[in-house]
Design an enzyme around this catalytic site. Structure first.
Site, PDB file in Angstrom:
ATOM      1  N   LEU A  58       0.852  -1.203   0.003  1.00 50.70           N
ATOM      2  CA  LEU A  58      -0.104  -0.118  -0.045  1.00 50.70           C
ATOM      3  C   LEU A  58       0.895   1.169  -0.109  1.00 50.70           C
ATOM      4  O   LEU A  58       1.714   1.587   0.920  1.00 50.70           O
ATOM      5  CB  LEU A  58      -0.839   0.105   1.412  1.00 50.70           C
ATOM      6  CG  LEU A  58      -1.663  -1.308   1.691  1.00 50.70           C
ATOM      7  CD1 LEU A  58      -2.412  -1.005   2.944  1.00 50.70           C
ATOM      8  CD2 LEU A  58      -2.483  -1.723   0.566  1.00 50.70           C
ATOM      9  N   LYS A 105       5.341   5.217  11.875  1.00 55.68           N
ATOM     10  CA  LYS A 105       5.684   5.451  13.156  1.00 55.68           C
ATOM     11  C   LYS A 105       4.422   6.438  13.785  1.00 55.68           C
ATOM     12  O   LYS A 105       4.072   5.777  15.054  1.00 55.68           O
ATOM     13  CB  LYS A 105       6.732   6.308  13.588  1.00 55.68           C
ATOM     14  CG  LYS A 105       6.901   7.735  12.918  1.00 55.68           C
ATOM     15  CD  LYS A 105       8.384   8.275  12.520  1.00 55.68           C
ATOM     16  CE  LYS A 105       8.913   7.442  11.565  1.00 55.68           C
ATOM     17  NZ  LYS A 105       8.799   7.514  10.295  1.00 55.68           N
ATOM     18  N   GLU A 153      11.533  18.157   4.761  1.00 59.00           N
ATOM     19  CA  GLU A 153      10.236  18.114   3.907  1.00 59.00           C
ATOM     20  C   GLU A 153       9.870  19.771   3.909  1.00 59.00           C
ATOM     21  O   GLU A 153      10.111  20.396   4.538  1.00 59.00           O
ATOM     22  CB  GLU A 153       9.228  17.504   4.657  1.00 59.00           C
ATOM     23  CG  GLU A 153       9.292  15.980   5.312  1.00 59.00           C
ATOM     24  CD  GLU A 153       9.034  14.707   4.541  1.00 59.00           C
ATOM     25  OE1 GLU A 153       8.339  15.397   3.341  1.00 59.00           O
ATOM     26  OE2 GLU A 153       9.491  13.866   4.683  1.00 59.00           O
ATOM     27  N   ASP A 170       7.828  13.598  15.190  1.00 54.32           N
ATOM     28  CA  ASP A 170       8.600  12.511  14.589  1.00 54.32           C
ATOM     29  C   ASP A 170       9.419  11.749  15.625  1.00 54.32           C
ATOM     30  O   ASP A 170       9.412  10.654  15.865  1.00 54.32           O
ATOM     31  CB  ASP A 170       9.521  12.877  13.437  1.00 54.32           C
ATOM     32  CG  ASP A 170      10.258  11.754  12.744  1.00 54.32           C
ATOM     33  OD1 ASP A 170       9.470  10.677  12.016  1.00 54.32           O
ATOM     34  OD2 ASP A 170      11.200  11.455  13.137  1.00 54.32           O
ATOM     35  N   LYS A 203       8.691   7.906  17.752  1.00 55.16           N
ATOM     36  CA  LYS A 203       9.682   6.966  17.845  1.00 55.16           C
ATOM     37  C   LYS A 203      10.002   6.436  19.417  1.00 55.16           C
ATOM     38  O   LYS A 203      10.032   5.567  19.740  1.00 55.16           O
ATOM     39  CB  LYS A 203      11.049   7.376  17.109  1.00 55.16           C
ATOM     40  CG  LYS A 203      10.674   7.517  15.891  1.00 55.16           C
ATOM     41  CD  LYS A 203      11.858   7.959  15.012  1.00 55.16           C
ATOM     42  CE  LYS A 203      11.662   8.238  13.551  1.00 55.16           C
ATOM     43  NZ  LYS A 203      12.488   9.145  12.810  1.00 55.16           N
TER      44      LYS A 203
HETATM   45  N1  HSE Z   1      11.755  12.514   8.912  1.00 52.69           N
HETATM   46  C1  HSE Z   1      12.422  11.593   9.575  1.00 52.69           C
HETATM   47  C2  HSE Z   1      13.923  12.114   9.837  1.00 52.69           C
HETATM   48  C3  HSE Z   1      12.681  10.403   9.127  1.00 52.69           C
HETATM   49  O1  HSE Z   1      14.344  13.232   9.498  1.00 52.69           O
HETATM   50  O2  HSE Z   1      14.878  11.399  10.569  1.00 52.69           O
HETATM   51  C4  HSE Z   1      11.443   9.561   8.985  1.00 52.69           C
HETATM   52  O3  HSE Z   1      11.073   9.598  10.342  1.00 52.69           O
END
Ligand code: HSE
Length: 446
Positions: free
Chosen positions: A24, A119, A204, A215, A219
């Site tokens: 997917l 995540k 991004e 993010d 984690k």
């Molecule tokens: N955007 C994350 C980072 C990777 O910069 O490590 C994906 O979790």
């Protein structure tokens, strides 16, 4: 990879029956998963005991060119694909939360094992997903959700299952590490370092999830849940990002022999009467230049684990990117497929310990406080007495002259104290006439 022994198929105890796979999402990670599945097909057949067969790829835009995949396999109907009889394992690499949650739950409920790199989904909905996997007797794998191919999830779930983990901490976000490293090595301010990270493709177009620490917090939630056998969700993680870090903070840290890193810290905390709780937090942290995490540069990740019997372990590598993330997904896919062929299940979620979460105010930490104070007799004595009355011991106090001779720059590093006492003292200091400004407050570790 080329197979040495291509003529003799060795399925082990496998039946040689194919394992049907639905993917997917065909973004960067999905594309690499499909490419590596095809390039290494023969190896996977040997490792699994039967061939992996790609049955379909769900995409949102069917008109887009998708080199490397047979057009007949493409569909924009993910819901139908995941429940097909010939699909055994569903790989979810879409991203987001609500839509993948619906698909992953539907796949699990239909008796398909699921491999996800998501995540945010796992950190928010692990209970529900684990329950669905248990009810259906299938696997739920998510190695790629934490630091791509660095084997953090497998290490916590399997390798250290016989040990007691006390602390998991490290750099789990490459974008922010790149930005902080650029600020440290070039003296750039935050906005310029972010712009460079965006230009080079590290950040991004919308960097919020990375720079605000979300993010890393997802984690941290996953690592803490696995490490302490206690459910820790995204919302349980205290989270501060790097947007307030200035070039002056970096410079002051350097002068004092520290570097600033965005750390995820998950720890088992034992209070004075021996009761245990679990803390998970993400915030900018000063660490000594000599600490191994200080030399983790660019967009690399590194994770330290302190375990009772194993001692300290460190894991280092690329925590993001198409191929490293695909490597983790494929490792899980081989595991899930092997279980389909041979029977058995992957080690599941286990939150039996149910430790309480440490209120953030009770977390023991250390502060580095940079402030401008009136330079006259008695000010330093008064400030130290205020720390002392709160039971906070000072480790170092450094004073520097300022251009305005009536003021001095005072840099205080505390010993360990309760977070709430440290917050209180900062508030108290900020209200004093003798304190012109508190320029920065950064926690310190290591
Ligand atoms: N955007 C994350 C980072 C990777 O910069 O490590 C994906 O979790």
């Amino acid at each position: 990879m080329t197979a040495n022994n291509q003529s003799s198929f060795n399925p082990g105890k496998g039946t040689g029956e194919p394992v049907g796979v639905a993917v997917l999402g065909m973004g960067t990670v999905g594309t690499d998963v499909i490419r590596l599945m095809s390039e290494n097909a023969e190896h996977f057949t040997h490792r699994i005991g039967g061939p992996l067969e790609l049955k379909g790829v769900a995409v949102s835009d069917l008109s887009k060119e998708r080199p490397g995949v047979d057009r007949d396999l493409l569909t924009d109907d993910a819901r139908s694909l995941i429940t097909r009889d010939d699909v055994d394992v569903v790989v979810e690499v879409i991203g987001g939360i609500d839509y993948p949650r619906e698909l992953v739950l539907a796949a699990l409920n239909a008796g398909k094992s699921v491999v996800t790199a998501n995540k945010a989904l796992v950190a928010a909905h692990a209970d529900e997903l684990a329950e669905a996997a248990d009810a259906a007797g299938v696997d739920l794998y998510f190695e790629a959700a934490v630091a791509a191919a660095i084997p953090v999830v497998g290490m916590l779930r399997r390798s250290l299952a016989g040990d007691q983990i006390n602390r998991i901490f490290g750099i789990v976000n490459g974008t922010t590490n790149y930005i902080l490293d650029a600020m440290t090595s070039t003296g750039a301010d935050y906005d310029d370092a972010l712009a460079e990270a965006t230009r080079l493709g590290y950040a991004e177009a919308d960097p919020t999830a990375d720079v605000e620490g979300h993010d890393a917090a997802s984690k941290a939630a996953i690592m803490a849940s696995l490490g302490f056998h206690t459910r820790v969700k995204f919302d349980d993680v205290h989270c501060e990002g790097i947007t307030q870090i200035t070039a002056d903070d970096i410079e002051a840290a350097k002068k004092a022999g520290y570097v600033i890193k965005l750390l995820a810290i998950c720890e088992r905390i034992t209070d004075s009467v021996g009761d245990e709780s679990v803390s998970a937090r993400v915030h900018p942290t000063l660490i000594p230049e000599a600490h191994p995490l200080a030399s983790v540069n660019e967009s690399y990740n590194a994770i330290y684990v302190d375990a009772e019997a194993a001692g300290s372990l460190m894991f280092y590598g690329n925590g993001a990117g198409g191929a490293p993330t695909a490597s983790a997904v494929l490792g899980d896919l081989v595991g899930a497929a092997r279980n389909k062929v041979h029977g058995g299940r992957a080690p599941g979620e286990n939150t039996y310990a149910e430790l309480p979460l440490t209120p953030f105010g009770d977390v023991p930490t250390r502060y580095h406080i940079d402030m401008s104070v009136v330079d006259r007799a008695g000010v330093l004595a008064d400030l130290s007495a205020r720390f002392s009355r709160k039971g906070i011991s000072l480790r170092t106090v450094r004073q520097e002259e300022q251009e305005r001779h009536s003021h001095a720059r005072l840099i205080v590093v505390t010993h360990q104290a309760r977070e709430s006492d440290l917050q209180d003292i900062v508030k108290e200091l900020s209200e004093l006439d003798d304190v012109q400004e508190i320029t920065s407050v950064i926690r310190l570790d290591g």
